[in-house]
Design a protein around this motif. Structure first.
Motif, short mmCIF file in Angstrom:
data_model
loop_
_atom_site.label_atom_id
_atom_site.label_comp_id
_atom_site.label_asym_id
_atom_site.label_seq_id
_atom_site.Cartn_x
_atom_site.Cartn_y
_atom_site.Cartn_z
N ARG A 1 3.93 4.60 5.51
CA ARG A 1 4.64 5.86 5.28
C ARG A 1 4.03 6.59 4.08
O ARG A 1 3.51 5.96 3.15
CB ARG A 1 6.11 5.60 5.05
CG ARG A 1 6.80 4.89 6.21
CD ARG A 1 8.30 4.82 6.04
NE ARG A 1 8.66 4.19 4.77
CZ ARG A 1 9.87 4.29 4.21
NH1 ARG A 1 10.81 5.01 4.77
NH2 ARG A 1 10.13 3.67 3.06
N PHE A 2 4.12 7.93 4.16
CA PHE A 2 3.61 8.78 3.08
C PHE A 2 4.67 9.82 2.72
O PHE A 2 5.45 10.26 3.58
CB PHE A 2 2.32 9.49 3.50
CG PHE A 2 1.12 8.60 3.52
CD1 PHE A 2 0.30 8.49 2.41
CD2 PHE A 2 0.81 7.85 4.65
CE1 PHE A 2 -0.81 7.67 2.43
CE2 PHE A 2 -0.29 7.02 4.67
CZ PHE A 2 -1.11 6.93 3.56
N LEU A 3 4.66 10.22 1.46
CA LEU A 3 5.49 11.32 0.99
C LEU A 3 4.65 12.59 1.05
O LEU A 3 3.64 12.71 0.35
CB LEU A 3 5.97 11.06 -0.45
CG LEU A 3 6.67 12.22 -1.16
CD1 LEU A 3 7.86 12.73 -0.36
CD2 LEU A 3 7.10 11.81 -2.57
N GLY B 1 9.80 18.41 0.44
CA GLY B 1 9.02 17.31 1.00
C GLY B 1 9.85 16.37 1.85
O GLY B 1 11.07 16.48 1.93
N PHE B 2 9.17 15.42 2.49
CA PHE B 2 9.84 14.42 3.34
C PHE B 2 8.93 13.21 3.49
O PHE B 2 7.75 13.24 3.08
CB PHE B 2 10.17 15.01 4.71
CG PHE B 2 8.97 15.46 5.51
CD1 PHE B 2 8.33 14.62 6.41
CD2 PHE B 2 8.48 16.76 5.36
CE1 PHE B 2 7.24 15.03 7.12
CE2 PHE B 2 7.37 17.19 6.08
CZ PHE B 2 6.75 16.32 6.97
N ILE B 3 9.48 12.15 4.07
CA ILE B 3 8.72 10.94 4.33
C ILE B 3 8.17 11.02 5.75
O ILE B 3 8.92 11.32 6.69
CB ILE B 3 9.59 9.67 4.17
CG1 ILE B 3 10.27 9.65 2.80
CG2 ILE B 3 8.76 8.42 4.39
CD1 ILE B 3 9.33 9.58 1.65
N ALA B 4 6.88 10.75 5.93
CA ALA B 4 6.25 10.78 7.25
C ALA B 4 5.59 9.44 7.54
O ALA B 4 5.01 8.82 6.64
CB ALA B 4 5.21 11.90 7.33
N PRO C 1 1.39 7.39 -0.92
CA PRO C 1 1.84 6.24 -0.14
C PRO C 1 3.25 5.80 -0.54
O PRO C 1 3.61 5.87 -1.72
CB PRO C 1 0.81 5.15 -0.46
CG PRO C 1 -0.37 5.88 -0.99
CD PRO C 1 0.16 7.10 -1.68
N VAL C 2 4.03 5.37 0.44
CA VAL C 2 5.41 4.97 0.20
C VAL C 2 5.58 3.51 0.63
O VAL C 2 5.13 3.14 1.73
CB VAL C 2 6.38 5.87 1.00
CG1 VAL C 2 7.80 5.36 0.91
CG2 VAL C 2 6.29 7.30 0.50
N PRO C 3 6.23 2.66 -0.17
CA PRO C 3 6.49 1.28 0.24
C PRO C 3 7.36 1.23 1.50
O PRO C 3 8.04 2.19 1.85
CB PRO C 3 7.22 0.67 -0.97
CG PRO C 3 6.85 1.55 -2.11
CD PRO C 3 6.69 2.92 -1.54
N ALA C 4 7.33 0.06 2.16
CA ALA C 4 8.05 -0.10 3.43
C ALA C 4 9.56 0.05 3.24
O ALA C 4 10.26 0.60 4.09
CB ALA C 4 7.72 -1.45 4.05
N GLU C 5 10.09 -0.45 2.13
CA GLU C 5 11.52 -0.40 1.89
C GLU C 5 11.86 0.78 0.99
O GLU C 5 11.15 1.08 0.03
CB GLU C 5 12.00 -1.69 1.23
CG GLU C 5 11.80 -2.94 2.10
CD GLU C 5 12.62 -2.91 3.37
OE1 GLU C 5 13.70 -2.29 3.35
OE2 GLU C 5 12.20 -3.51 4.37
N ALA D 1 2.82 17.55 -9.40
CA ALA D 1 2.60 16.24 -8.75
C ALA D 1 3.92 15.58 -8.41
O ALA D 1 4.95 15.84 -9.05
CB ALA D 1 1.76 15.34 -9.66
N VAL D 2 3.89 14.75 -7.40
CA VAL D 2 5.02 13.86 -7.08
C VAL D 2 4.46 12.44 -7.00
O VAL D 2 3.30 12.23 -6.64
CB VAL D 2 5.69 14.24 -5.75
CG1 VAL D 2 6.42 15.56 -5.85
CG2 VAL D 2 4.71 14.26 -4.60
N GLN D 3 5.27 11.47 -7.36
CA GLN D 3 4.87 10.06 -7.30
C GLN D 3 6.05 9.23 -6.84
O GLN D 3 7.22 9.62 -6.99
CB GLN D 3 4.40 9.57 -8.68
CG GLN D 3 3.05 10.10 -9.13
CD GLN D 3 1.90 9.58 -8.29
OE1 GLN D 3 2.04 8.60 -7.56
NE2 GLN D 3 0.76 10.26 -8.37
#
Length: 750
Positions: A600-602, A610-613, A642-646, A697-699
């Motif tokens: 998943r990515f932000l 924004g959203f998670i994709a 990049p976004v962690p699985a949880e 930026a976003v993190q």
């Protein structure tokens, strides 16, 4: 043809070519349909098969007889009944002897009759020997009992049966294939017990539906232990329409880490199958397979061994690929086309097949009983004459010795019929002493009882049905066996994609400011240290593996997918990415991603939305890409994160160029396939459009990480515990960073 003829002045008969060819083609078509290619619903045999079986029975080749050379049978078949080539007749005979071709073989062969690997490898007919199997008696047992019509053979010198008096629906049991003119037949074999049970049900309940019959007939039953994986609904539709398809899949298990294939689909050659797998290995389409072996022997007729390269190989995935790309899974066409009791070909559903066959069987049994009754009545009539002769033996002998025409004298003296008088005259002299009254009356009593039984059976439809049922069940008891082809529900087979077959080597993909792309092996590359064309420089990089796709996000929010394994090498300066994709005019590239499908990515814009994709949702085979991130007026695309699985335990940090920082839980953002997303940090729209304030930026950070804020040459390292002041609800303005960080350039995770 006579009505088509015209006779000219010279007395020559003439017919137009069109009329002649039409009639000739029609005659040929009907011959092929009725006398060659399609089976009869009564005995389930084509003419050549029926003639072979009949010729063998005439030669006395019962199941208990000694074997005879196959050439003897073929000679009789083509000489007396089937004036065609000997090779065609012999091949039809071989097929009926192969236990891997016929579910219930009709010919018992001795010698080389072919093998499942090569059914055509049988020896010549001068070498092999044959006789009928015990099962063949189910077709031939009632032949001499007046059950069928006899027709002249091809030259009119002999007679042959028009159909054999089958005691079970052999048309479904052994099945057949054939190609006629304008039609074909593909009838799969079935299990004897299942078919008999369904036939009995149809006999007892003539209005039974196909669905009710299929409670007994689960599916076709091939002479192999491979699985039938066709869904139940498709099998039911097949029997309801008479047309459809079947899929069979090999049976396998794991032994010592190796794949062991123990049963192959119907008519699949093991050697051919190994060739198919070996070709894929040579083409490097099966890098996870190390070796192939054929360990088949007498104890294990099918034992093919596939050796994986390591114990980490997913064997289920390997077999799924082989099912999709080799004969380990095979489809079969079903077309229940046969010649019905009306003499016409047709595709029939299961209920109609059984109804028509029961009508054929009822007529056959009735003819058998009538034939026997006629014989019984004839014998009783003769016995009455014998009794008269016994009671008047001396006078009978005197008449025979003294009269010139003893037959007429006997008829006149004792009131005998012509048949009775003839029978008395044909008695041998030595049998006269045996004409004892008790024996004659005893035989009369037995025959009278049989006559009464036969007349009762013929006069009662219910009793006739009961007799047919008993005979059906007796055949099933004697010759029936368990189902060989098990039914199973399996997932759809899936072949490996090109990416899955590639080695997963670590790579770094680099994209320049001017849009030139390249890939380098490994993750220890310094992208900024690469050489670039004059006026160009490093812009984006992403790390991943060569079997993962690369996704590029442009300034309009569209996503494009490139295969990573064939990107140009980083040893050169790459190539323009626009040579592989078609972005809108003037678009620049703002995001670069390389990951697994479920990663998943932000995705966010500098307008604060924004959203998670999911990475798989961003991929597209279209050169023009697909819409991913919708931009508000004045908004620009930010580099995806990049976004962690949880979601739990993860936080989103967003910072504006004026030094406002907001931290909130990641789970507050939605997961979307595409769109604008939700507000991350509150920035007035007018300030975004005028570029006074926007998100830099976003993190995504965890509670174990720190956040590094960059402003010129300064950087501020904030531990997670120090972010308490900046936490808030999603969409808030956030709080100001300390003095000196009022003009923020960027942010990264420490």
């Amino acid at each position: 043809m006579s009505e088509l003829l015209e006779i000219d002045s010279d007395g020559i008969e003439q017919v137009s070519m069109r009329q002649y060819t039409e009639k000739a083609y029609l005659d040929y078509s009907m011959y092929v349909i009725l006398d060659r290619a399609l089976p009869n619903i009564g005995d389930g045999l084509k003419p050549v098969q029926r003639r072979i079986i009949y010729a063998m029975s005439e030669l006395g080749l019962k199941a208990t007889a000694k074997f005879k050379k196959s050439a003897r049978t073929v000679g009789d078949v083509i000489g007396k009944f089937h004036p065609h080539g000997d090779s065609a007749a012999y091949e039809a005979m071989v097929l009926m002897a192969q236990s891997f071709s016929y579910r219930y073989p009709l010919v018992d062969g001795q010698g080389n009759w072919g093998s499942p690997d090569d059914p055509k490898s049988f020896a010549a007919m001068r070498y092999t020997e044959s006789r009928l199997t015990a099962y063949a008696d189910v077709l031939l047992g009632e032949l001499a009992q007046g059950t069928v019509d006899w027709v002249p053979n091809f030259d009119g010198t002999m007679e042959e049966p028009s159909v054999l008096p089958a005691q079970v629906p052999n048309v479904l049991l052994n099945g057949t294939t054939g190609i006629a003119v304008g039609m074909a037949t593909d009838i799969p074999p079935h299990n004897l017990r299942e078919i008999v049970t369904a036939t009995v049900r149809m006999l007892e309940f003539p209005r039974s539906t196909v669905a009710e019959l299929c409670e007994h007939v689960q599916a076709p039953d091939f002479p192999t232990e491979a699985e039938i994986i066709t869904p139940r609904a498709d099998i039911l539709a097949l029997y309801e329409t008479g047309r459809g398809g079947l899929r069979m899949r090999a049976v396998w298990d794991v032994e010592g880490g190796d794949i062991i294939i123990r049963a192959l689909p119907y008519q699949v050659s093991g050697s051919r199958l190994l060739e198919q797998i070996a070709q894929q290995m040579q083409a490097k389409k099966l890098p996870m397979v190390a070796d192939l072996r054929d360990e088949s022997d007498h104890e294990n007729p099918t034992r093919l061994v596939i050796v994986p390269r390591s114990n980490r190989v997913d064997l289920d995935a390997v077999m799924s690929h082989l099912f999709a790309t080799t004969d380990l899974e095979r489809s079969y066409r079903v077309n229940l086309n046969m010649i019905g009791t009306d003499g016409r070909p047709g595709v029939k559903p299961l209920d109609r097949i059984l109804k028509e066959w029961l009508a054929f069987r009822t007529a056959t049994v009735r003819r058998r009983l009538e034939y026997r009754l006629d014989r019984v009545l004839r014998r009783l009539h003769i016995l009455e004459g014998y009794l008269v002769a016994y009671l008047n033996l001396d006078e009978v002998i005197h008449i025979i010795r003294t009269e010139d025409k003893p037959k007429a004298a006997l008829i006149e003296r004792f009131g005998l019929s012509d048949v009775q008088a003839e029978s008395i005259l044909e008695l041998k002299l030595r049998n006269l002493a045996k004409l004892e009254e008790m024996k004659i009356r005893g035989e009369q009593d037995e025959l009278q009882q049989e006559r009464d039984y036969l007349q009762t059976m013929l006069g009662s439809e219910a009793r006739l049905k009961t007799l047919i049922k008993k005979e059906l069940l007796a055949v099933a008891q004697q010759y029936g066996d368990d189902r060989r082809s098990p039914l199973a529900q399996r997932e759809e087979a899936r072949a490996f994609s090109e990416l899955e077959l590639m080695s997963a080597d670590p790579i770094t993909v680099v994209l320049s400011e001017k849009g030139w792309i390249r890939a380098a092996k490994g993750h220890d590359l310094d992208p900024g240290g690469l050489s670039y064309k004059s006026g160009d420089s490093f812009k984006l990089s992403a790390r991943g593996r060569s079997n993962q796709p690369t996704v590029i996000l442009d300034s309009t929010g569209r996503a494009y997918t490139l295969p990573s394994h064939n990107l140009p090498s980083a040893r050169g300066q790459g190539e323009p990415v626009t040579g592989r994709i078609n972005p809108p005019s003037g678009a620049t590239f703002e995001g670069l991603m390389l990951a697994d499908s479920e990663q998943r990515f932000l995705l966010a814009s500098d307008a604060g939305y924004g959203f998670i994709a999911v990475f798989a949702d961003l991929q597209s085979k279209n050169r023009a890409g697909k819409a991913a991130l919708s931009l508000p007026k004045g908004g620009h695309v930010l580099q995806p994160v990049p976004v962690p699985a949880e979601n739990e335990g993860n936080w989103v940090a967003a910072v504006s160029n004026e030094g406002r920082l907001l931290v909130f839980p990641l789970q507050d953002l939605p997961q979307l396939a595409r769109g604008k997303g939700n507000k991350i940090i509150g920035i007035p729209g007018a300030r975004v459009q005028s570029r006074e304030e926007f998100v830099v930026a976003v993190q995504v950070i965890t509670e174990e990480q720190s956040l590094v804020v960059l402003a010129g040459k300064r950087h501020l390292n904030l531990k997670f515990s120090e972010l308490e002041h900046y936490r808030g609800e999603r969409g808030r303005r956030g709080n100001k960073l300390p003095r000196g960080f009022q003009k923020v350039d960027g942010m990264r995770v420490g």
